[in-house]
Design a protein around this motif. Structure first.
Motif, PDB file in Angstrom:
ATOM      1  N   HIS A   1       0.945  -1.245   0.112  1.00  0.00           N
ATOM      2  CA  HIS A   1       0.000   0.002   0.015  1.00  0.00           C
ATOM      3  C   HIS A   1       0.829   1.230   0.045  1.00  0.00           C
ATOM      4  O   HIS A   1       2.039   1.255   0.249  1.00  0.00           O
ATOM      5  CB  HIS A   1      -0.883  -0.037   1.342  1.00  0.00           C
ATOM      6  CG  HIS A   1      -0.326  -0.324   2.537  1.00  0.00           C
ATOM      7  ND1 HIS A   1       0.288   0.635   3.198  1.00  0.00           N
ATOM      8  CD2 HIS A   1       0.011  -1.330   3.092  1.00  0.00           C
ATOM      9  CE1 HIS A   1       1.009   0.023   4.302  1.00  0.00           C
ATOM     10  NE2 HIS A   1       0.756  -1.293   4.358  1.00  0.00           N
ATOM     11  N   CYS A   2       0.543   2.398  -0.415  1.00  0.00           N
ATOM     12  CA  CYS A   2       1.083   3.769  -0.428  1.00  0.00           C
ATOM     13  C   CYS A   2       1.500   4.104   0.835  1.00  0.00           C
ATOM     14  O   CYS A   2       0.443   4.063   1.895  1.00  0.00           O
ATOM     15  CB  CYS A   2       0.239   4.717  -0.985  1.00  0.00           C
ATOM     16  SG  CYS A   2       0.952   6.332  -0.755  1.00  0.00           S
ATOM     17  N   PRO A   3       2.829   4.404   1.277  1.00  0.00           N
ATOM     18  CA  PRO A   3       3.229   4.613   2.706  1.00  0.00           C
ATOM     19  C   PRO A   3       2.584   5.950   2.815  1.00  0.00           C
ATOM     20  O   PRO A   3       2.381   6.513   4.101  1.00  0.00           O
ATOM     21  CB  PRO A   3       4.643   4.665   2.488  1.00  0.00           C
ATOM     22  CG  PRO A   3       4.913   5.046   0.972  1.00  0.00           C
ATOM     23  CD  PRO A   3       3.789   4.324   0.390  1.00  0.00           C
ATOM     24  N   GLY A   4       1.952   6.960   1.957  1.00  0.00           N
ATOM     25  CA  GLY A   4       1.622   8.330   2.153  1.00  0.00           C
ATOM     26  C   GLY A   4       0.016   8.002   2.706  1.00  0.00           C
ATOM     27  O   GLY A   4      -0.536   8.485   3.887  1.00  0.00           O
ATOM     28  N   CYS A   5      -0.844   7.509   1.682  1.00  0.00           N
ATOM     29  CA  CYS A   5      -2.095   7.460   2.158  1.00  0.00           C
ATOM     30  C   CYS A   5      -2.915   6.104   2.380  1.00  0.00           C
ATOM     31  O   CYS A   5      -4.079   5.943   2.635  1.00  0.00           O
ATOM     32  CB  CYS A   5      -3.013   7.988   0.744  1.00  0.00           C
ATOM     33  SG  CYS A   5      -2.925   6.861  -0.788  1.00  0.00           S
ATOM     34  N   GLY A   6      -1.896   4.929   2.394  1.00  0.00           N
ATOM     35  CA  GLY A   6      -2.330   3.760   2.727  1.00  0.00           C
ATOM     36  C   GLY A   6      -3.271   2.985   1.696  1.00  0.00           C
ATOM     37  O   GLY A   6      -3.830   1.933   1.907  1.00  0.00           O
TER      38      GLY A   6
ATOM     39  N   ARG B   1       4.720   9.275  -8.313  1.00  0.00           N
ATOM     40  CA  ARG B   1       3.818   9.661  -7.504  1.00  0.00           C
ATOM     41  C   ARG B   1       2.805   8.623  -7.534  1.00  0.00           C
ATOM     42  O   ARG B   1       2.486   7.925  -8.176  1.00  0.00           O
ATOM     43  CB  ARG B   1       3.199  10.922  -8.175  1.00  0.00           C
ATOM     44  CG  ARG B   1       4.047  12.181  -7.929  1.00  0.00           C
ATOM     45  CD  ARG B   1       3.439  13.421  -8.422  1.00  0.00           C
ATOM     46  NE  ARG B   1       4.466  14.338  -8.106  1.00  0.00           N
ATOM     47  CZ  ARG B   1       4.825  15.363  -7.099  1.00  0.00           C
ATOM     48  NH1 ARG B   1       4.320  14.506  -5.955  1.00  0.00           N
ATOM     49  NH2 ARG B   1       5.860  16.079  -6.956  1.00  0.00           N
ATOM     50  N   CYS B   2       2.143   8.538  -6.184  1.00  0.00           N
ATOM     51  CA  CYS B   2       0.943   7.846  -6.076  1.00  0.00           C
ATOM     52  C   CYS B   2      -0.203   8.241  -6.825  1.00  0.00           C
ATOM     53  O   CYS B   2      -0.406   9.483  -6.978  1.00  0.00           O
ATOM     54  CB  CYS B   2       0.543   7.698  -4.407  1.00  0.00           C
ATOM     55  SG  CYS B   2      -1.086   6.978  -4.003  1.00  0.00           S
ATOM     56  N   ARG B   3      -0.671   7.140  -7.567  1.00  0.00           N
ATOM     57  CA  ARG B   3      -2.171   7.411  -8.056  1.00  0.00           C
ATOM     58  C   ARG B   3      -3.276   7.969  -7.465  1.00  0.00           C
ATOM     59  O   ARG B   3      -3.835   9.015  -8.001  1.00  0.00           O
ATOM     60  CB  ARG B   3      -2.366   6.195  -8.893  1.00  0.00           C
ATOM     61  CG  ARG B   3      -3.481   6.428  -9.983  1.00  0.00           C
ATOM     62  CD  ARG B   3      -4.249   5.078 -10.314  1.00  0.00           C
ATOM     63  NE  ARG B   3      -3.329   4.250 -11.251  1.00  0.00           N
ATOM     64  CZ  ARG B   3      -3.128   4.347 -12.659  1.00  0.00           C
ATOM     65  NH1 ARG B   3      -3.869   5.337 -12.994  1.00  0.00           N
ATOM     66  NH2 ARG B   3      -2.366   3.588 -13.161  1.00  0.00           N
ATOM     67  N   GLU B   4      -3.423   7.760  -6.244  1.00  0.00           N
ATOM     68  CA  GLU B   4      -4.535   8.315  -5.200  1.00  0.00           C
ATOM     69  C   GLU B   4      -4.018   9.575  -4.814  1.00  0.00           C
ATOM     70  O   GLU B   4      -4.848  10.752  -5.221  1.00  0.00           O
ATOM     71  CB  GLU B   4      -4.848   7.417  -4.390  1.00  0.00           C
ATOM     72  CG  GLU B   4      -5.292   5.877  -4.816  1.00  0.00           C
ATOM     73  CD  GLU B   4      -6.604   6.019  -5.635  1.00  0.00           C
ATOM     74  OE1 GLU B   4      -7.435   7.090  -5.214  1.00  0.00           O
ATOM     75  OE2 GLU B   4      -6.610   5.249  -6.587  1.00  0.00           O
ATOM     76  N   CYS B   5      -3.071   9.892  -3.992  1.00  0.00           N
ATOM     77  CA  CYS B   5      -2.756  11.026  -3.052  1.00  0.00           C
ATOM     78  C   CYS B   5      -1.766  11.852  -3.830  1.00  0.00           C
ATOM     79  O   CYS B   5      -1.610  12.902  -3.420  1.00  0.00           O
ATOM     80  CB  CYS B   5      -2.545  10.564  -1.965  1.00  0.00           C
ATOM     81  SG  CYS B   5      -0.686   9.856  -1.599  1.00  0.00           S
ATOM     82  N   GLY B   6      -1.079  11.450  -4.990  1.00  0.00           N
ATOM     83  CA  GLY B   6      -0.136  12.349  -5.505  1.00  0.00           C
ATOM     84  C   GLY B   6       1.272  12.369  -4.787  1.00  0.00           C
ATOM     85  O   GLY B   6       1.964  13.169  -5.084  1.00  0.00           O
TER      86      GLY B   6
HETATM   87 ZN   LIG Z   1      -0.909   7.495  -1.556  1.00  0.00          ZN
END
Ligand SMILES: [Zn+2]
Length: 277
Positions: free
Chosen positions: A43-48, A68-73
């Motif tokens: 999972h993305c370490p930023g937004c999970g 960049r993460c597709r969800e949170c950028g």
């Molecule tokens: Zn993310």
């Protein structure tokens, strides 16, 4: 086996290395933190947000998504694709060095676990027992396999006379690797009143002895030279910033890689230069 073209073998081994590079990133992050390797999924370490399979393709996804993460950028560190690419290259190097053989399989196990140990040591200044033990298991299985079947596997080299069989060759490596590093650590502790080599380094050298036999001494020497060169550079950069500690694991891993790929060639060259051979 003979019918598989060598280019196909090398390419597919390298691709498997890339895929396993993703798993290496997971292990590097989770094992020192005591987390499970299997669940939850990446999972993305930023937004999970869980990472979809098509966003988890080694190196390519990172490039396509622009780091960049597709969800949170949120930014995704370049370290992830670098570890994946390095894993691919290490698998490829083992395949190129030992061809279609059992030695390649165990060589891959060695290189892969050393890559994981290197990054964990850089992050946490320690070599987890679990990973060093896993490397030990790979080594012991390889030695037993080679001893029982006569097929070359572990150690990666083999000697003459008393050391012409896998088990005595590996045993000599454990004694040399573990013994000499323990002696160095002991002497260092007496003189400097501080640890030069950590317990993790000593255990790793004993395990490397399984793979290298007496060549483990060459691993230690190459690692020490690399460590001295890089250590001086790091201390210069951190002048006045107190004691900058440099983990030794990455140098042991680099030394092991270099000796595995070119050790006997270099030793032969040196002995000729010295007029011994
Ligand atoms: Zn993310």
């Amino acid at each position: 086996m003979e019918s598989i073209p060598i280019w196909f073998f090398l390419m597919s081994t390298g691709l498997f290395g890339l895929l396993f590079g993703s798993l290496a990133n997971v292990i590097i992050w989770r094992v020192p933190r005591g987390e499970s390797i299997v669940s939850p999924g990446s999972h993305c370490p930023g937004c999970g947000t869980p990472i979809r399979w098509y966003d988890n393709i080694p190196v390519a996804s990172w490039v396509i998504l622009g780091a960049r993460c597709r969800e949170c950028g949120g930014r995704i560190s370049a370290r992830y694709p670098i570890v994946e690419a390095t894993s691919g290259l290490l698998w490829l190097a083992a395949a190129a060095r030992w061809g279609m053989s059992a030695r390649t399989l165990f060589g891959i196990g060695l290189f892969y676990l050393l890559l994981i140990l290197t990054l964990i040591d850089l992050d946490h200044m320690r070599l987890p027992n679990a990973i060093v033990a896993a490397l030990g298991v790979v080594g012991v299985v390889g030695v037993l396999f080679a001893q029982l079947t006569g097929v070359p596997a572990v150690p990666l080299f083999i000697g003459r006379g008393l050391l012409s069989a896998p088990m005595p060759y590996a045993a000599s490596g454990i004694v040399i690797g573990g013994g000499i590093s323990a002696a160095i650590a002991g002497a260092y502790a007496l003189i400097r009143k501080s640890a030069g080599l950590g317990m993790g380094d000593i255990k790793l050298l004993a395990v490397l002895g399984l793979f290298f036999g007496p060549y483990v001494l060459m691993v230690l020497m190459v690692a020490s030279i690399l460590g001295a060169v890089v250590g001086v550079a790091v201390l210069r950069r951190h002048k006045g910033a107190g004691q900058a500690r440099v983990p030794f694991g990455p140098f042991l891993a680099s030394g092991a890689l270099l000796v595995a790929l070119w050790g006997p060639v270099v030793l032969d060259w040196y002995l000729r230069l010295a007029g011994v051979r």
